[in-house]
Write a protein that holds these residues in place. Structure first.
Motif, PDB file in Angstrom:
ATOM      1  N   MET A  58       0.845  -1.206   0.000  1.00 44.93           N
ATOM      2  CA  MET A  58       0.000   0.000   0.000  1.00 44.93           C
ATOM      3  C   MET A  58       0.881   1.257   0.000  1.00 44.93           C
ATOM      4  N   PRO A  76      -4.210 -11.200  -5.266  1.00 45.49           N
ATOM      5  CA  PRO A  76      -3.301 -11.121  -4.138  1.00 45.49           C
ATOM      6  C   PRO A  76      -3.288 -12.419  -3.361  1.00 45.49           C
ATOM      7  N   PHE A  78      -2.057 -12.591  -0.327  1.00 44.03           N
ATOM      8  CA  PHE A  78      -2.006 -12.318   1.103  1.00 44.03           C
ATOM      9  C   PHE A  78      -3.347 -11.749   1.538  1.00 44.03           C
ATOM     10  N   LEU A  82      -7.915  -5.609   9.283  1.00 45.25           N
ATOM     11  CA  LEU A  82      -7.666  -4.258   9.794  1.00 45.25           C
ATOM     12  C   LEU A  82      -8.037  -4.139  11.273  1.00 45.25           C
ATOM     13  N   HIS A  86     -14.608  -4.008   9.839  1.00 48.27           N
ATOM     14  CA  HIS A  86     -15.000  -3.328   8.600  1.00 48.27           C
ATOM     15  C   HIS A  86     -15.902  -4.170   7.705  1.00 48.27           C
ATOM     16  N   PHE A  88     -19.226  -4.625   5.785  1.00 47.01           N
ATOM     17  CA  PHE A  88     -20.080  -3.598   5.179  1.00 47.01           C
ATOM     18  C   PHE A  88     -21.521  -3.794   5.648  1.00 47.01           C
ATOM     19  N   GLY A 100     -14.228 -10.425  -1.878  1.00 38.36           N
ATOM     20  CA  GLY A 100     -12.906 -10.611  -2.502  1.00 38.36           C
ATOM     21  C   GLY A 100     -12.985 -11.443  -3.775  1.00 38.36           C
ATOM     22  N   ILE A 103     -14.732  -9.500  -6.610  1.00 39.99           N
ATOM     23  CA  ILE A 103     -13.888  -8.471  -7.242  1.00 39.99           C
ATOM     24  C   ILE A 103     -12.888  -9.128  -8.191  1.00 39.99           C
ATOM     25  N   ASN A 104     -12.374 -10.271  -7.776  1.00 40.23           N
ATOM     26  CA  ASN A 104     -11.354 -10.950  -8.584  1.00 40.23           C
ATOM     27  C   ASN A 104     -11.931 -11.948  -9.591  1.00 40.23           C
TER      28      ASN A 104
ATOM     29  N   LYS B 176     -12.265   1.243   5.010  1.00 43.75           N
ATOM     30  CA  LYS B 176     -13.170   0.411   4.194  1.00 43.75           C
ATOM     31  C   LYS B 176     -12.706   0.457   2.731  1.00 43.75           C
ATOM     32  N   LYS B 178      -9.594   1.024   1.815  1.00 39.41           N
ATOM     33  CA  LYS B 178      -8.321   0.297   1.798  1.00 39.41           C
ATOM     34  C   LYS B 178      -8.572  -1.213   1.674  1.00 39.41           C
ATOM     35  N   LEU B 179      -9.603  -1.663   2.370  1.00 36.74           N
ATOM     36  CA  LEU B 179      -9.949  -3.089   2.351  1.00 36.74           C
ATOM     37  C   LEU B 179     -10.203  -3.572   0.924  1.00 36.74           C
ATOM     38  N   ILE B 180     -10.919  -2.762   0.145  1.00 35.54           N
ATOM     39  CA  ILE B 180     -11.216  -3.145  -1.247  1.00 35.54           C
ATOM     40  C   ILE B 180      -9.921  -3.242  -2.053  1.00 35.54           C
ATOM     41  N   TYR B 181      -9.010  -2.276  -1.843  1.00 32.59           N
ATOM     42  CA  TYR B 181      -7.730  -2.333  -2.569  1.00 32.59           C
ATOM     43  C   TYR B 181      -6.944  -3.580  -2.164  1.00 32.59           C
ATOM     44  N   ILE B 182      -6.964  -3.881  -0.846  1.00 32.31           N
ATOM     45  CA  ILE B 182      -6.240  -5.062  -0.357  1.00 32.31           C
ATOM     46  C   ILE B 182      -6.791  -6.334  -1.000  1.00 32.31           C
ATOM     47  N   LEU B 183      -8.108  -6.351  -1.193  1.00 30.74           N
ATOM     48  CA  LEU B 183      -8.736  -7.538  -1.795  1.00 30.74           C
ATOM     49  C   LEU B 183      -8.531  -7.589  -3.313  1.00 30.74           C
ATOM     50  N   GLY B 184      -7.777  -6.640  -3.822  1.00 33.64           N
ATOM     51  CA  GLY B 184      -7.455  -6.655  -5.250  1.00 33.64           C
ATOM     52  C   GLY B 184      -8.371  -5.788  -6.096  1.00 33.64           C
ATOM     53  N   GLY B 185      -9.185  -4.953  -5.432  1.00 36.33           N
ATOM     54  CA  GLY B 185     -10.126  -4.095  -6.164  1.00 36.33           C
ATOM     55  C   GLY B 185      -9.471  -2.860  -6.758  1.00 36.33           C
ATOM     56  N   HIS B 189     -14.278  -0.334  -8.063  1.00 35.91           N
ATOM     57  CA  HIS B 189     -14.829  -1.248  -7.048  1.00 35.91           C
ATOM     58  C   HIS B 189     -15.062  -0.489  -5.752  1.00 35.91           C
TER      59      HIS B 189
END
Lengths: 253, 273
Positions: A58, A76, A78, A82, A86, A88, A100, A103-104, B176, B178-185, B189
């Motif tokens: 990041m 990813p 890994f 957090l 979080h 939703f 996840g 999205i992928n 929240k 950041k979580l989407i980016y971490i999940l590959g979004g 997204h």
């Protein structure tokens, strides 16, 4: 020696603000091997979360490098938990844990089956269509770890994931998550300021110095192979000895 | 109450104390409703009495019976419902445009941070400008008619709504995202899975405010550039001293505002279920 998953070499990072430069990490070196549970403890504000951001990509290091042997694929490999779960609130638990894979573009029948198995194994099957607000703190944490496991990561980063819970829930959630990670045979890096949590969950504890931070001392713990739950580890005789040793090191950092 | 509904659904027995509590709550609600109706009836009765006993001049203040007669007359002679329909149509079109354009603009500003920073002072100036001052200019540019009135309606609420929604989007929990980016979004997204759903309560609260503001804007437009609509009737009535007409139109506007608000309230309950 088991397989090397993550290597961090001469890592340095500073924040740049109009008021000046704030060096946060200087010359940090450590390695994480497969199957380990490594906790990183350090004084408040020393840059633990910044370190996790660097490890997960990041943030980009100014000097040195982070080498992750599990990456290199499109999705990813890994997972990241957090400081809060979080989840939703606008989605139910099923949609939350599917986010996840969705999205992928890998939410197929096999993935759905895997997620349903995880939900069943960790007692959330009955809550699949509930909103996160209808779950207890511990259940929310379990849902969050299932969401993290949904992408089948080999390496998990946990950024003080229990800090938002009250003490009782915190102990229970740490106990649950610790066991889940062990059962699923994952490698984990936990950032925490709670020494007890670090000892009860880890095979190794890295103590960081004050800012600009680096690894000050490493503690190897014997509990990982004893097949004890994190709560049982807290009741072992030498838990206090390890606690005091880490506490002393932390206070002198 | 949701828990009790669940209990009823699952046929779990309710204790006497719980039943008593529910009864008290029910009585409380009914009492409040009854008092509201009684106050309204008392107000209308006092108004009528004051007019008949000549405590007030019914030429200036009218009376409920005069308004009822006026309603019947205007419905037959002045196509009152056509005027109401036109004002409603203009309000709804203004409102729909305000909401669509605001959400679109706020989304673009969120997406392009530089554009947001550059346009921020322009939005603030446009929002603080008294919109009634713009109406004569809009008439000169676009002439009279429905188009001008709708634009007047839009101008009242648009810029404030864009600022509100953009601020809401910008303040969405960064973890929240950041979580989407971490999940590959990717950024889209983050927008569809976090920013927009998290912004729904703010969008709805803005809808509630903007439906009223759209009505205000349409009235301003109709005062200045219309041959039909409630705003036109109000201006006409004031010019020819038909104060019964004027007061009736104001009452109808009140009813329209309540109706539109209630529709949004029902919409909100459906969305937030």
């Amino acid at each position: 020696m088991s397989e090397l998953l993550l290597e961090c070499q001469n890592l340095s990072f500073s924040y740049h603000t109009p008021e000046g430069e704030i060096p946060v990490i200087r010359n940090m070196n450590f390695k994480i091997y497969k199957g380990e549970f490594v906790s990183i403890v350090g004084p408040s504000g020393c840059g633990k979360s910044t370190l996790l951001n660097l490890l997960t990509g990041m943030l980009s290091p100014e000097e040195g490098f982070v080498k992750m042997s599990v990456s290199g694929e499109e999705k990813p490999r890994f997972g990241y938990m957090l400081q809060q779960d979080h989840l939703f609130e606008w989605y139910d638990i099923w949609k939350n844990i599917c986010i996840g894979p969705k999205i992928n573009h890998c939410l197929d029948a096999e993935c759905e089956q895997y997620l349903k198995e995880l939900l069943k194994r960790y007692g959330l099957s009955a809550f699949i269509h509930k909103k996160p607000s209808e779950l207890s703190g511990g259940m929310r944490q379990r849902a969050a770890i299932i969401r993290t496991l949904a992408m089948k990561p080999e390496l998990l980063f946990l950024d003080e994931p229990f800090s938002s819970l009250d003490y009782q829930n915190r102990l229970n959630a740490a106990n649950d998550i610790g066991q889940i990670i062990r059962k699923e045979n994952k490698t984990a890096v936990l950032v925490t300021h709670d020494i007890g949590e670090a000892i009860s969950l880890s095979s190794r504890v890295l103590v960081l110095s004050k800012r600009p931070t680096a690894v000050k001392k490493e503690f190897l713990l014997p509990y990982r192979d004893m097949n004890l739950t994190p709560l049982e580890i807290r009741n072992t005789k030498d838990f206090g000895t390890h606690f005091n040793a880490i506490w002393k090191e932390l206070n002198n950092s | 109450m949701e828990g009790v509904e669940q209990q009823l659904k699952e046929k779990i027995p309710i204790s006497d104390r719980q039943r008593q509590y529910l009864h008290q709550q029910h009585v409380k609600k009914r009492t409040i409703r009854l008092f509201r109706i009684l106050i309204l009836i008392a107000f209308l009765a006092l108004w009528e009495l004051a007019s008949r006993l000549e405590w007030i001049d019914s030429f200036f203040f009218s009376s409920p019976t005069r308004l009822a007669d006026c309603f019947v007359y205007m419905t037959a002679e002045n196509a009152l419902f056509t005027h109401i329909g036109i004002s409603l149509l203009e309000t709804m079109l203004s409102f729909l445009f305000i909401m669509t354009f605001s959400v679109a603009c706020a989304s673009l500003l969120w997406r392009f941070e530089y554009v947001a920073k550059i346009s921020e002072p322009v939005l603030v100036i446009l929002n603080s400008l008294p919109k009634s001052a713009l109406a004569p200019l809009i008439i000169v540019w676009l002439g009279t008619g429905m188009k001008t009135i709708i634009i007047a309606g839009i101008s009242v609420a648009l810029f404030g709504c864009i600022i509100n929604l953009y601020t809401c989007f910008q303040n969405t929990d960064p973890d929240k995202q950041k979580l989407i980016y971490i999940l590959g979004g990717k950024k889209h997204h983050v927008f569809t899975k976090v920013i927009l759903p998290a912004g729904v309560p703010t969008i709805i609260s803005n809808m509630k405010v903007n439906i009223g503001l759209a009505l205000v804007g349409v009235m301003i437009g109709e005062f200045l550039a219309a041959k039909q609509g409630l705003g036109y009737l109000i201006i006409y009535a004031s010019q020819v001293f038909k104060l019964d007409w004027l007061i009736l139109c104001i009452l109808i506007l009140c009813l329209i505002a309540i109706g539109l608000y209630e529709i949004l309230h029902i919409f909100e309950r459906k969305i937030c279920k």
